[in-house]
Structures are given as C-alpha cells and as structure tokens.
Design a protein around this motif. Sequence first.
Motif, PDB file in Angstrom:
ATOM      1  N   LYS A 268       0.800  -1.231   0.000  1.00 26.54           N
ATOM      2  CA  LYS A 268       0.000   0.000   0.000  1.00 26.54           C
ATOM      3  C   LYS A 268       0.835   1.285   0.000  1.00 26.54           C
ATOM      4  O   LYS A 268       0.472   2.240  -0.693  1.00 26.54           O
ATOM      5  N   PRO A 269       1.962   1.375   0.724  1.00 29.66           N
ATOM      6  CA  PRO A 269       2.710   2.637   0.758  1.00 29.66           C
ATOM      7  C   PRO A 269       3.147   3.166  -0.608  1.00 29.66           C
ATOM      8  O   PRO A 269       3.287   4.373  -0.786  1.00 29.66           O
ATOM      9  N   TRP A 270       3.370   2.322  -1.590  1.00 26.32           N
ATOM     10  CA  TRP A 270       3.776   2.799  -2.914  1.00 26.32           C
ATOM     11  C   TRP A 270       2.680   2.611  -3.954  1.00 26.32           C
ATOM     12  O   TRP A 270       2.922   2.652  -5.158  1.00 26.32           O
ATOM     13  N   GLY A 271       1.452   2.430  -3.501  1.00 24.07           N
ATOM     14  CA  GLY A 271       0.315   2.348  -4.418  1.00 24.07           C
ATOM     15  C   GLY A 271       0.115   0.995  -5.058  1.00 24.07           C
ATOM     16  O   GLY A 271      -0.595   0.876  -6.063  1.00 24.07           O
ATOM     17  N   GLY A 272       0.705  -0.052  -4.472  1.00 26.21           N
ATOM     18  CA  GLY A 272       0.545  -1.392  -5.009  1.00 26.21           C
ATOM     19  C   GLY A 272      -0.822  -1.977  -4.712  1.00 26.21           C
ATOM     20  O   GLY A 272      -1.506  -1.560  -3.768  1.00 26.21           O
ATOM     21  N   VAL A 273      -1.228  -2.933  -5.527  1.00 27.95           N
ATOM     22  CA  VAL A 273      -2.497  -3.624  -5.325  1.00 27.95           C
ATOM     23  C   VAL A 273      -2.255  -5.130  -5.310  1.00 27.95           C
ATOM     24  O   VAL A 273      -1.288  -5.624  -5.893  1.00 27.95           O
ATOM     25  N   VAL A 274      -3.142  -5.844  -4.646  1.00 24.91           N
ATOM     26  CA  VAL A 274      -3.081  -7.301  -4.564  1.00 24.91           C
ATOM     27  C   VAL A 274      -4.327  -7.865  -5.224  1.00 24.91           C
ATOM     28  O   VAL A 274      -5.446  -7.442  -4.923  1.00 24.91           O
ATOM     29  N   HIS A 275      -4.112  -8.809  -6.123  1.00 26.84           N
ATOM     30  CA  HIS A 275      -5.188  -9.540  -6.778  1.00 26.84           C
ATOM     31  C   HIS A 275      -5.071 -10.973  -6.276  1.00 26.84           C
ATOM     32  O   HIS A 275      -4.057 -11.636  -6.530  1.00 26.84           O
ATOM     33  N   THR A 276      -6.064 -11.446  -5.556  1.00 25.47           N
ATOM     34  CA  THR A 276      -5.996 -12.788  -5.002  1.00 25.47           C
ATOM     35  C   THR A 276      -7.093 -13.647  -5.627  1.00 25.47           C
ATOM     36  O   THR A 276      -8.225 -13.190  -5.806  1.00 25.47           O
ATOM     37  N   PHE A 277      -6.736 -14.864  -5.985  1.00 24.86           N
ATOM     38  CA  PHE A 277      -7.614 -15.750  -6.749  1.00 24.86           C
ATOM     39  C   PHE A 277      -7.869 -17.040  -5.969  1.00 24.86           C
ATOM     40  O   PHE A 277      -6.948 -17.605  -5.392  1.00 24.86           O
ATOM     41  N   ASP A 278      -9.118 -17.505  -6.014  1.00 23.41           N
ATOM     42  CA  ASP A 278      -9.448 -18.797  -5.410  1.00 23.41           C
ATOM     43  C   ASP A 278     -10.750 -19.305  -6.006  1.00 23.41           C
ATOM     44  O   ASP A 278     -11.530 -18.524  -6.567  1.00 23.41           O
ATOM     45  N   ILE A 279     -10.988 -20.607  -5.847  1.00 27.38           N
ATOM     46  CA  ILE A 279     -12.220 -21.204  -6.382  1.00 27.38           C
ATOM     47  C   ILE A 279     -13.402 -21.033  -5.437  1.00 27.38           C
ATOM     48  O   ILE A 279     -14.525 -21.349  -5.794  1.00 27.38           O
ATOM     49  N   GLN A 280     -13.127 -20.512  -4.238  1.00 32.33           N
ATOM     50  CA  GLN A 280     -14.217 -20.217  -3.313  1.00 32.33           C
ATOM     51  C   GLN A 280     -13.805 -19.076  -2.386  1.00 32.33           C
ATOM     52  O   GLN A 280     -12.632 -18.871  -2.128  1.00 32.33           O
ATOM     53  N   ALA A 281     -14.782 -18.330  -1.917  1.00 34.02           N
ATOM     54  CA  ALA A 281     -14.529 -17.218  -0.992  1.00 34.02           C
ATOM     55  C   ALA A 281     -14.769 -17.728   0.426  1.00 34.02           C
ATOM     56  O   ALA A 281     -15.901 -17.917   0.841  1.00 34.02           O
ATOM     57  N   LYS A 282     -13.675 -17.944   1.165  1.00 34.61           N
ATOM     58  CA  LYS A 282     -13.778 -18.455   2.530  1.00 34.61           C
ATOM     59  C   LYS A 282     -13.477 -17.375   3.568  1.00 34.61           C
ATOM     60  O   LYS A 282     -13.498 -17.638   4.752  1.00 34.61           O
ATOM     61  N   PHE A 283     -13.202 -16.170   3.128  1.00 33.76           N
ATOM     62  CA  PHE A 283     -12.807 -15.105   4.050  1.00 33.76           C
ATOM     63  C   PHE A 283     -14.022 -14.393   4.641  1.00 33.76           C
ATOM     64  O   PHE A 283     -15.132 -14.511   4.134  1.00 33.76           O
ATOM     65  N   LYS A 284     -13.766 -13.629   5.700  1.00 28.38           N
ATOM     66  CA  LYS A 284     -14.822 -12.854   6.353  1.00 28.38           C
ATOM     67  C   LYS A 284     -15.363 -11.801   5.389  1.00 28.38           C
ATOM     68  O   LYS A 284     -14.608 -11.206   4.616  1.00 28.38           O
ATOM     69  N   PRO A 285     -16.666 -11.522   5.452  1.00 28.46           N
ATOM     70  CA  PRO A 285     -17.280 -10.573   4.514  1.00 28.46           C
ATOM     71  C   PRO A 285     -16.626  -9.186   4.488  1.00 28.46           C
ATOM     72  O   PRO A 285     -16.579  -8.562   3.451  1.00 28.46           O
ATOM     73  N   GLY A 286     -16.097  -8.701   5.572  1.00 29.32           N
ATOM     74  CA  GLY A 286     -15.538  -7.352   5.605  1.00 29.32           C
ATOM     75  C   GLY A 286     -14.113  -7.221   5.094  1.00 29.32           C
ATOM     76  O   GLY A 286     -13.571  -6.115   5.044  1.00 29.32           O
ATOM     77  N   LEU A 287     -13.500  -8.313   4.692  1.00 28.61           N
ATOM     78  CA  LEU A 287     -12.091  -8.278   4.286  1.00 28.61           C
ATOM     79  C   LEU A 287     -11.833  -7.278   3.167  1.00 28.61           C
ATOM     80  O   LEU A 287     -10.946  -6.424   3.273  1.00 28.61           O
ATOM     81  N   LEU A 288     -12.582  -7.346   2.098  1.00 32.99           N
ATOM     82  CA  LEU A 288     -12.323  -6.493   0.944  1.00 32.99           C
ATOM     83  C   LEU A 288     -12.610  -5.023   1.232  1.00 32.99           C
ATOM     84  O   LEU A 288     -11.927  -4.146   0.706  1.00 32.99           O
TER      85      LEU A 288
END
Length: 124
Positions: free
Chosen positions: A51-71
């Motif tokens: 984040k400090p240099w404006g980078g982004v993360v694209h994460t891929f999976d066949i299912q969403a197992k994370f908590k709803p507020g993550l994004l």
Amino acid sequence: MLSIHKEHHCQHRSDDFPIVKEIVERYRPLHVVELGTDEGGFAAFLADTVKPWGGVVHTFDIQAKFKPGLLAEFSNLHFVLGDVLSRANLAVVGCISAPRSLLYCDNGNKQREVELYAEHLQPG
C-alpha cells in the motif's frame, strides 16, 4: 490456521512475514497476484505491505472463505473467484504481464502454477 493478520486467518506462520515483507519491499511490485486466498489473512498482509507505494493485490481462489468485511477493510485488495489450475486464467495472465508484478504461488499445487504462469512473467 497458523497465524492471524489484523483478525484475518492466515495459513502462513507469523515468522514467514518478515522475510516476505523484506523481499516485497525490495522489489516494490505494483501488482501482486496471490494464487490461493483461503481465509484472506496473507492477502491482507500483502495488501498492507504494498500500500505505501500504491501497489495492489489480486488474489484468486475457487471459493470465498474469508470474512465478509475483508475487501472493504483493504481497499487495494481485489478478490477474483475462479479456477487458476485447470488452465491459465486470463485475469491472472493480465495481472502478471504488467510491469513490476509479483506472482505468489500460494495454492496447493505450486508445480502446476509455475507450469501455467511462468512464461507470462517478465524480468524485473
């Protein structure tokens, strides 16, 4: 679960974080692609790291197992639902073909990930 990053479960040991952070900070990628999101803790860690240099993360999976507020919590974190192992995923290819990209193979079949995506990476 092996550790937690900001209340999000992670399948990495917490002692992995400093070395990964050091490597990522050294190269300062603008796009990080993580194959295998699981519960999102490591994706969140990566998002905080770039984040400090404006980078982004694209994460891929066949299912969403994370908590709803993550994004919502990590504005530079993008989740893509899809299969990245049966054939090359065009969204992955697009992200890693961009300059200053980092591919993080975090799925269960790293050999297959490398077979599918290594040819799309560029030096630097």
